[in-house]
Design an enzyme around this catalytic site. Structure first.
Site, short mmCIF file in Angstrom:
data_model
loop_
_atom_site.label_atom_id
_atom_site.label_comp_id
_atom_site.label_asym_id
_atom_site.label_seq_id
_atom_site.Cartn_x
_atom_site.Cartn_y
_atom_site.Cartn_z
N LYS A 139 34.89 -3.40 48.74
CA LYS A 139 34.21 -3.82 47.52
C LYS A 139 34.04 -5.33 47.44
O LYS A 139 33.86 -5.89 46.36
CB LYS A 139 34.97 -3.29 46.29
CG LYS A 139 34.94 -1.77 46.25
CD LYS A 139 35.46 -1.19 44.97
CE LYS A 139 35.32 0.34 45.02
NZ LYS A 139 36.18 1.02 44.08
N THR A 161 54.44 -2.16 44.30
CA THR A 161 54.37 -0.79 44.82
C THR A 161 55.75 -0.15 44.94
O THR A 161 56.67 -0.76 45.47
CB THR A 161 53.71 -0.81 46.21
OG1 THR A 161 52.44 -1.45 46.10
CG2 THR A 161 53.54 0.60 46.76
N GLU A 162 55.86 1.08 44.44
CA GLU A 162 57.12 1.82 44.62
C GLU A 162 56.95 2.91 45.65
O GLU A 162 55.83 3.30 45.98
CB GLU A 162 57.62 2.39 43.29
CG GLU A 162 56.75 3.46 42.68
CD GLU A 162 57.33 4.00 41.36
OE1 GLU A 162 58.55 4.19 41.28
OE2 GLU A 162 56.55 4.23 40.43
N TYR A 192 62.98 -5.84 30.90
CA TYR A 192 62.28 -5.97 29.62
C TYR A 192 63.29 -5.95 28.47
O TYR A 192 63.16 -6.66 27.49
CB TYR A 192 61.26 -4.84 29.43
CG TYR A 192 60.50 -4.46 30.67
CD1 TYR A 192 60.25 -5.41 31.66
CD2 TYR A 192 60.04 -3.17 30.86
CE1 TYR A 192 59.56 -5.07 32.81
CE2 TYR A 192 59.36 -2.82 32.01
CZ TYR A 192 59.13 -3.77 32.99
OH TYR A 192 58.47 -3.41 34.12
N GLU A 227 72.88 -2.95 38.66
CA GLU A 227 73.13 -1.51 38.54
C GLU A 227 73.98 -1.03 39.70
O GLU A 227 74.17 -1.77 40.68
CB GLU A 227 71.83 -0.72 38.40
CG GLU A 227 70.84 -0.89 39.52
CD GLU A 227 69.49 -0.20 39.25
OE1 GLU A 227 68.89 -0.46 38.20
OE2 GLU A 227 69.06 0.58 40.09
N HIS A 280 79.02 9.68 56.09
CA HIS A 280 80.19 8.82 56.17
C HIS A 280 79.79 7.38 56.38
O HIS A 280 80.44 6.48 55.92
CB HIS A 280 81.09 9.28 57.31
CG HIS A 280 81.63 10.65 57.11
ND1 HIS A 280 82.38 10.97 56.01
CD2 HIS A 280 81.50 11.78 57.83
CE1 HIS A 280 82.71 12.26 56.08
NE2 HIS A 280 82.17 12.76 57.17
#
Lengths: 294, 381
Positions: free
Chosen positions: A43, A97-98, A162, A212, A250
């Site tokens: 494009k 991107t995930e 956030y 986390e 393991h």
């Protein structure tokens, strides 16, 4: 002042013609970010609401002088997109991107470290970076942030990023820069990279860190804070009530040793002199106290 | 995605790693037929994704058809730590002279791949790592450069395997690294990697975890699904593309993002409640996804209140609100909902919800207030 991005940062968007790419490119531009272009070889020559679309990152860079790229392409194409940005000399590559395969992440992390040391990847699978009032690259809902500092934010989890902004704004405290480093196995930018930059930034006087469970990034950050930071740090680690996660055979257990639990992370942070909170709201309260005493 | 042993062995075999000849059987007669075909003695092995099979009696040696029949009868249907055995792997028994350990995984801290090799295999390798860390030879591998034969040879020498095993180990480790990288595995582990009296090495067990994110380039993985013995709610959630972990409490949790979902569970716990689950609806959650999430929670009888905690970045507030409204029309929810909605387009979302607010749909401005309200409702129910 701020870290990594500011009002002068020019940004291009790899994946601008997709629905998500378009939505966030325009949102980021509306915030005041200099979104100067996007790429899509099919494009090239068109535009997205006035943002020109180029055939390649190299061309976009040559035409616009952009130094930062926001990558929001589907996961199968992410590795090539990151390499294209690095080869074009982009200094900051924010990968939203995930779902990128771990082997791709490990590969491009090391490839960039070897061949393109001037390129920093933020993410993958991250919400992006916001310098309040100046530049927003990614998903962070910047309207909940108050500009002007003095607090820097670094978080592994998108939505907790956030949440951190929200807690500060509710207490009338501003932020310099808010960085979401993402929770994937091989983040391009670590807690330590951000803490180091915040320590060096004169306008950032204190830091909130949200971690986390899993991995050892928080423990490593704790060691860095103990040895290298004199600015106050408040932290929250999500996952106290999480059931023990799936153990990666393991081998995984050996790599992480006794580390990786929320408790182990909080203990390490507390020992490093960090103000450790039990929930995001308390982290905001601890930060408010620390800011008052600056 | 964890593979069963037999799938792991089939995976290894594709990369040329020697494994014992064998086949699967889901019924006693099939087990006998497989054993007769591959020749005695055989080992009958329960296929479950949990350690400690041997101690539980899920691995048995058989010299005759009758023994295979007896073992298959006892092992099929056996409950090993909550995993019911539905499939057996029957393989030719091996003579063992030495047992080694070999694995590759990602060292997140070093940001490189980590290979581990030990002459002390066959036992609990975590214990070896703790008591005798020097017994495990480790190598960090640059993902760009890969693992050369020269590096592999030096690594094998360091591990102190039997001399006769050297060439075989170098060959297998090179193939195992290829299986790990080209096969997009998070983990490949052989324990034990055995040395036979003839001086040959082969994989007697196979532990493989595949990276689900790489499924787009592995169409062959489609065949691997279907046998996992997971919780019914988790299966339903998985089918709908949601990240769900069942817990034991009474407050159903729905949040966007793993961090916020974990944090939501933590906060429920701190205000005196117990989360019934962890459910991350991920980014880009649409009305459809939210409705699916509510349906999954609704199948849990223990849930007395539902706490939806959404902070919108990628998830837009009106999508969340529309999802709830759609779900309310689609599912007869058994529990009241407390929702805390913030972030991108939160105003639009709250406006949509306001029109539907009632005793069973309550909106709270902060995470803590919402958690308290949900816990109160759950306790009062």
């Amino acid at each position: 002042m701020s870290i990594f991005v500011n009002r002068d940062t020019k940004v291009i968007v790899q994946g601008i013609t997709g629905s998500q790419g378009r939505f966030y490119a325009l949102r980021n531009r509306d915030y005041g970010t200099q979104v100067v272009g996007g790429t899509n070889p099919k494009k090239a020559g068109t535009d997205v609401e006035g943002i020109p679309v180029f055939a390649s990152v190299a061309e976009a860079r040559a035409e616009t002088g952009a130094t930062a790229s926001m990558v929001i392409v589907p996961a199968p194409f992410a590795k090539d997109a990151v390499m294209e940005a690095a080869e074009a000399g982009m200094e900051l590559i924010v990968v939203l991107t995930e779902g990128i395969p771990a082997h791709d992440e490990a590969w491009f992390y090391n490839k960039l470290a070897q061949d393109h040391p001037g390129s920093r990847v933020l993410g993958p699978n991250c919400p992006g970076i916001l310098t309040a009032g100046e530049c927003n690259i990614g998903f962070i809902p910047a309207e909940v942030a108050t500009a002007g500092g003095p607090v820097g934010i670094v978080s592994r989890s998108g939505t907790l990023t956030y949440q951190a902004l929200n807690e500060l704004t509710e207490k009338g405290i501003g932020v310099t820069t808010c960085v979401g480093i993402g929770g994937d196995p091989v983040p391009g930018t670590s807690f330590i990279d951000c803490l180091e930059a915040f320590q060096a930034d004169p306008d950032t006087k204190a830091v909130i860190m949200f971690g986390e469970i899993g991995g050892t990034a928080e423990e490593e950050a704790a060691a860095f804070i103990a040895g290298n930071m004199d600015k106050p740090v408040a932290a929250y680690v999500a996952g106290v009530t999480a059931p023990p996660g799936k153990k990666m055979g393991h081998a995984g257990a050996i790599v992480s040793g006794g580390k990786g639990t929320a408790q182990a992370k909080m203990d390490a942070l507390r020992e490093a002199g960090v103000l450790v909170a039990q929930n995001p709201t308390e982290a905001g309260e601890l930060m408010a106290e620390a800011v008052k005493n600056l | 995605m964890d593979l069963f042993e037999y799938q792991g062995k089939q995976f290894f075999a594709r990369f040329g790693i020697p494994v014992s000849p064998g086949d699967t059987a889901d019924a006693v007669d099939d087990a006998v037929a497989v054993a007769d075909r591959i020749g005695y003695p055989v080992v009958v092995k329960a296929q479950v994704q949990v350690g400690g099979r041997g101690k539980a009696g899920g691995i048995q040696l058989a010299d005759t058809s009758d023994e295979v029949r007896a073992h298959a009868e006892s092992i099929l249907g056996m409950d090993i730590k909550g995993h019911v055995v539905r499939r057996l792997w029957i393989e030719r028994a091996s003579d063992i002279e030495a047992e080694y350990y070999a694995s590759f995984t990602l060292d997140r801290s070093a940001k490189r791949h980590l290979g581990m090799l030990s002459a002390k295999g066959g036992v609990d390798i975590e214990q070896v790592a703790e008591e005798d860390p020097a017994a495990i030879a480790r190598i960090h591998i640059d993902p760009v450069a890969g693992l050369s034969e020269e590096q592999t040879r030096a690594w094998v020498a360091e591990a102190g395997l039997d001399e006769r095993a050297t060439d075989g180990a170098v060959d297998i480790l090179q193939k195992l690294y290829r299986a790990y990288t080209e096969g997009d595995a998070d983990l490949v582990e052989i324990n034990p990697l055995i040395l036979t009296p003839e001086g040959k090495l082969h994989a007697l067990d196979a532990k493989v975890t595949l990276d689900g994110n790489a499924s787009f380039r592995h169409p062959e993985w489609d065949e691997l699904e279907g046998l996992e013995s997971i919780d019914e709610r988790e299966r339903l959630a998985h089918e709908k593309g949601l990240q769900y972990v069942g817990l034991d409490g009474t407050v159903g949790v729905i949040a966007n993002g793993a961090g916020l979902a974990m944090s939501t569970c933590d906060v429920v716990n701190q205000v005196g409640g117990q989360p019934a689950n962890f459910l991350d609806i991920g980014g880009g959650a649409s009305a459809e996804v939210m409705a699916n999430a509510l349906e999954v929670i609704n199948t849990d009888d223990k849930v007395k209140a539902i706490f939806i905690n959404i902070f919108g970045g990628i998830t837009k507030g009106e999508d969340v609100a529309n999802g709830i409204v759609t779900a309310l029309g689609r599912v007869e929810l058994r529990s009241p909902i407390v929702i805390r909605l913030d972030g991108t387009n939160a105003e639009e979302g709250r406006a949509i919800l306001a029109a539907h607010e009632s005793d069973t749909l309550i909106s709270k401005p902060t995470m803590l207030e919402a958690a308290r309200a949900a816990v109160e409702l759950a306790k009062g129910a």
